[in-house]
Design an enzyme around this catalytic site. Structure first.
Site, mmCIF file in Angstrom:
data_model
loop_
_atom_site.group_PDB
_atom_site.id
_atom_site.type_symbol
_atom_site.label_atom_id
_atom_site.label_comp_id
_atom_site.label_asym_id
_atom_site.label_seq_id
_atom_site.Cartn_x
_atom_site.Cartn_y
_atom_site.Cartn_z
ATOM 1 N N CYS A 1 0.843 -1.184 0.000
ATOM 2 C CA CYS A 1 0.000 0.000 0.000
ATOM 3 C C CYS A 1 0.888 1.247 0.000
ATOM 4 O O CYS A 1 1.999 1.221 0.506
ATOM 5 C CB CYS A 1 -0.930 0.097 1.195
ATOM 6 N N ARG B 1 3.219 0.243 -5.315
ATOM 7 C CA ARG B 1 3.075 -0.409 -4.015
ATOM 8 C C ARG B 1 1.737 -1.138 -3.872
ATOM 9 O O ARG B 1 1.506 -1.838 -2.884
ATOM 10 C CB ARG B 1 3.185 0.624 -2.890
ATOM 11 N N TRP C 1 -3.063 -2.473 -1.578
ATOM 12 C CA TRP C 1 -2.742 -3.850 -1.981
ATOM 13 C C TRP C 1 -3.370 -4.709 -0.895
ATOM 14 O O TRP C 1 -2.917 -4.719 0.256
ATOM 15 C CB TRP C 1 -1.226 -4.037 -2.036
ATOM 16 N N ASN D 1 -0.529 1.780 6.128
ATOM 17 C CA ASN D 1 0.253 0.776 5.397
ATOM 18 C C ASN D 1 0.876 -0.133 6.446
ATOM 19 O O ASN D 1 1.522 0.347 7.378
ATOM 20 C CB ASN D 1 1.329 1.510 4.586
ATOM 21 N N GLY D 2 0.642 -1.432 6.318
ATOM 22 C CA GLY D 2 1.192 -2.372 7.293
ATOM 23 C C GLY D 2 0.128 -3.386 7.671
ATOM 24 O O GLY D 2 -0.900 -3.496 6.999
ATOM 25 N N GLU E 1 15.220 -16.929 -12.682
ATOM 26 C CA GLU E 1 14.775 -15.544 -12.866
ATOM 27 C C GLU E 1 13.903 -15.431 -14.123
ATOM 28 O O GLU E 1 12.892 -14.729 -14.130
ATOM 29 C CB GLU E 1 15.996 -14.617 -12.921
ATOM 30 N N LYS F 1 10.047 -14.144 -14.128
ATOM 31 C CA LYS F 1 9.586 -13.022 -14.967
ATOM 32 C C LYS F 1 8.365 -13.441 -15.770
ATOM 33 O O LYS F 1 7.381 -12.715 -15.846
ATOM 34 C CB LYS F 1 10.679 -12.569 -15.960
ATOM 35 N N GLU G 1 5.281 -13.861 -13.520
ATOM 36 C CA GLU G 1 4.849 -12.582 -12.952
ATOM 37 C C GLU G 1 3.999 -11.773 -13.922
ATOM 38 O O GLU G 1 2.971 -11.229 -13.550
ATOM 39 C CB GLU G 1 6.068 -11.699 -12.643
ATOM 40 N N HIS H 1 14.699 -36.463 -13.243
ATOM 41 C CA HIS H 1 14.192 -36.883 -11.937
ATOM 42 C C HIS H 1 12.771 -36.380 -11.705
ATOM 43 O O HIS H 1 12.363 -36.219 -10.553
ATOM 44 C CB HIS H 1 15.133 -36.400 -10.836
HETATM 45 C C1 G6P Z 1 8.442 -7.927 -4.923
HETATM 46 C C2 G6P Z 1 8.707 -7.387 -6.311
HETATM 47 C C3 G6P Z 1 9.910 -8.102 -6.915
HETATM 48 C C4 G6P Z 1 11.109 -7.979 -6.006
HETATM 49 C C5 G6P Z 1 10.798 -8.480 -4.590
HETATM 50 C C6 G6P Z 1 11.914 -8.138 -3.615
HETATM 51 O O1 G6P Z 1 8.021 -9.240 -4.995
HETATM 52 O O2 G6P Z 1 7.581 -7.550 -7.125
HETATM 53 O O3 G6P Z 1 10.202 -7.525 -8.176
HETATM 54 O O4 G6P Z 1 12.164 -8.732 -6.531
HETATM 55 O O5 G6P Z 1 9.620 -7.836 -4.105
HETATM 56 O O6 G6P Z 1 12.013 -6.747 -3.512
HETATM 57 P P1 G6P Z 1 13.310 -5.955 -3.105
HETATM 58 O O7 G6P Z 1 12.901 -4.509 -3.178
HETATM 59 O O8 G6P Z 1 13.638 -6.380 -1.704
HETATM 60 O O9 G6P Z 1 14.376 -6.315 -4.059
#
Ligand code: G6P
Length: 611
Positions: A2, A27, A75, A100-101, A484, A488, A491, A507
């Site tokens: 948020c 956020r 969020w 936020n929290g 990674e 991606k 996501e 396996h």
């Molecule tokens: C979220 C974002 C990612 C990011 C992760 C860690 O999941 O969507 O893109 O890699 O947080 O965030 P940081 O700011 O700690 O790298």
């Protein structure tokens, strides 16, 4: 997560708040809301489901006008994305808050407040806070005292902005766990989850510490620490306003940020490379003395940053001979580990605000088990940089797309630099340091060459539009690159994707291979290429279609079932960085073809400030 923003000024603040929300959408973006105090001392609130644009549209039909206000982009944690769950939350038309929290003891507080006659209109944890404040005001406390008293009852994390119709000249801000920054103007003050939200209106900021509580008026600002003592916090000037956070000629921030990587890497290297050694670029006391005695490294991160850590563990162990473990923060923070000596604790984070990573840092600081803490981070003044003994900054510039791209490659650059700095500090292997420096200098050009594959990869991505699953393969330090790539793709295109070390295929995952399953492999010509080729043959003989990223020397033969994108020749040490680029582009174009919201994928947020 948020995003929150607030303002107290001598001019109408709604537009300022909305612009702040737009800049905080990374956020969270499932609903948004704003509340301002009108000239008649009433709280006027507007909320809408969806992005900030939906709220902006609603406000065009029924504007809210006032010189003091708070706003929020959500969020969802507690309660579905719906208007009744959107912030600001209110109590009896008298108090409004944004939060936020997460309040961990909200369920018991909710029952207590219900028993006292408070009616809840949302499913959120936040609503208990606003009713608590209102209750204390009913007992005769002033707004600041009522907020203070309410906070005493909360367990969990919060960044809060509070306004009240009873006290039209005051904005309250408080922080515990979740980030909050004050922006200082002339006769006006702002609050925001980060400085981006306030850059259009100020360049002077105060980063609040945990436990800080602020009483903000137009002409005064008082900050109190956790013990209730009034404190002065340092004002920081930021020139971040100079960096553009617009998309320019690109259709999405993600595409722009992918293409910014050569420049982001160049900025990260700037002034840090000597002829055959690295400049001492770790910030913090006695940095090189600390690095000289490191016997073990523990890397902690989440998401994409975790993958950067995994790649670095290959480099660190091979080049420095220092044992290195990597773990996701959410696991590490709840695990007991046997004590070890002289461990350097390294956190990796784009934002520097990820709740689990911060909690892991907090844990090792409390138990005093580490030699020192070092953060590799993209945001100066973030919580991680402030809480760590040492920091080594990536200088990627603001990253807006939720899916991380340039932050990842610049993290890898900085991690390679860390390898060199450890060797330098220990007086070991100058030839390896020299090789790192020389290779890093070549990197921006190699990234440019990889980006030239953009059109070819766009074409390749057409094959993925109808796919529901994908397997990514790599070996050695290319295995985390494959991880990674899979992250991606899932996501942003919502295709289920998994990564495997290619040798592990037989396996289990081989059972999934048929002509519907695309297999993507990163195949630079490293010492493991022949092993990888055998694994890929196992796929071909089962009808799987291959999508390979390989250099000429890897000698991969393209045919109807094997699509090959030829990559530039790269030194082995740089291959994980360069081979990340085509995987980013593949996900990007697949998502574009599928019509998903590339920069703001469903259910995700960029800065994860909740556990
Ligand atoms: C979220 C974002 C990612 C990011 C992760 C860690 O999941 O969507 O893109 O890699 O947080 O965030 P940081 O700011 O700690 O790298």
């Amino acid at each position: 997560m948020c995003g929150i923003v607030g303002a107290i000024a001598q001019r109408p603040v709604t537009e300022i708040l909305l612009e702040g929300l737009r800049r905080l959408e990374y956020r969270g973006y499932d609903s948004a809301g704003v509340a301002v105090l009108t000239g008649q001392q009433e709280i006027n609130r507007s909320r809408a489901v969806g992005k900030v644009a939906a709220l902006t549209e609603k406000l065009q039909d029924s504007p809210v006008v006032g010189n003091i206000g708070i706003a929020h982009t959500r969020w969802a944690t507690h309660g579905i994305p719906a208007e009744h769950n959107a912030h600001p939350h209110m109590s009896n038309g008298r108090v409004a808050i944004v939060h936020n929290g997460i309040i961990e003891n909200y369920a018991e507080l909710r029952e207590e407040l219900k028993a006292k006659g408070y009616q809840f209109t949302s499913d959120t944890d936040t609503e208990v806070i606003v009713h608590l404040i209102e209750m204390h005001m009913t007992f005769g406390l002033s707004l600041p005292d009522a907020v203070r008293k309410a906070i005493e009852n909360l367990r969990g994390a919060y960044a809060l902005g509070v306004i009240s119709a009873d006290d039209p000249d005051t904005l309250i801000a408080a922080r515990q766990g979740s980030p909050l920054v004050l922006g200082l103007g002339l006769g006006e003050t702002f609050i925001g989850s980060d400085i981006q939200a306030m850059l259009p209106v100020t360049s002077r900021f105060i980063y609040l510490e945990n436990g800080d509580f602020c009483v903000i008026k137009r002409d005064s600002l008082h900050i109190f620490d956790l013990s209730g003592k009034e404190v002065t916090r340092e004002i920081k000037e930021s020139n971040a306003g100079m960096c553009t956070a617009d998309m320019g000629e690109y259709r999405h921030f993600m595409h722009k940020e992918i293409f910014e990587q050569p420049v982001a890497v160049q900025s990260t290297l700037e002034g840090r490379l000597g002829v055959d050694n690295l400049k001492h670029c770790v910030t913090g006391d006695n940095a090189m003395d600390i690095l000289a005695v490191v016997e073990e490294i523990q890397i902690i991160a989440c998401g994409t940053s975790y993958h950067a850590g995994l790649i670095a563990s290959y480099w660190l162990e091979e080049m420095t001979n220092i044992p290195c473990s990597v773990e996701v923060a959410s696991e590490f923070r709840y695990r007991r580990r046997p004590p070890r000596d002289n461990v350097l604790f390294v956190t990796l984070s784009q934002s520097g605000e990820t709740a689990d990573t911060l909690a892991a840092l907090e844990k090792v600081k409390q138990d005093g088990s580490m030699l020192a803490t070092l953060t590799i981070c993209n945001v100066a003044e973030s919580s991680l940089t402030r809480e760590s003994d040492l920091s080594l900054m990536t200088l990627a510039g603001p990253e807006i797309g939720v899916a991380s791209t340039k932050a990842f490659t610049t993290q890898l650059v900085v991690l390679l630099m860390l390898v060199g700095l450890l060797l330098q500090a220990k007086g070991e292997s100058p030839e390896t340091v020299k090789a790192i420096v020389e290779n890093l200098k070549k990197l921006p050009i190699l990234l440019e060459q990889a980006l030239e594959k953009d059109k070819a990869i766009e074409h390749m991505a057409e094959d993925f539009i109808e796919k529901h699953n994908a397997l990514f393969l790599g070996r050695g330090d290319q295995y985390p690159v494959a991880m990674e790539g899979a992250l991606k793709l899932k996501e942003i295109s919502y295709i289920h994707a998994e990564a495997y070390p290619a040798g592990e295929l037989k396996h289990g995952p081989l059972a999934l291979v048929d002509n519907e399953m695309p297999i993507i492999a990163v195949a630079p010509n490293t010492g493991l290429i022949e092993k990888l080729k055998s694994n890929l043959e196992e796929v071909r003989s089962r009808g799987g279609k291959l999508y390979l990223f390989a250099d000429k020397a890897a000698a991969m033969q393209a045919d109807d079932d094997c699509y090959v994108i030829e990559m530039p020749e790269v030194p082995e040490i740089l291959a994980p960085i360069v081979y990340t680029i085509p995987l980013q582009l593949l996900s990007y174009y697949t998502a574009v073809f599928k019509g998903t919201d590339v920069d703001k994928p469903r259910n995700l947020a960029k800065s994860v400030t909740v556990e």
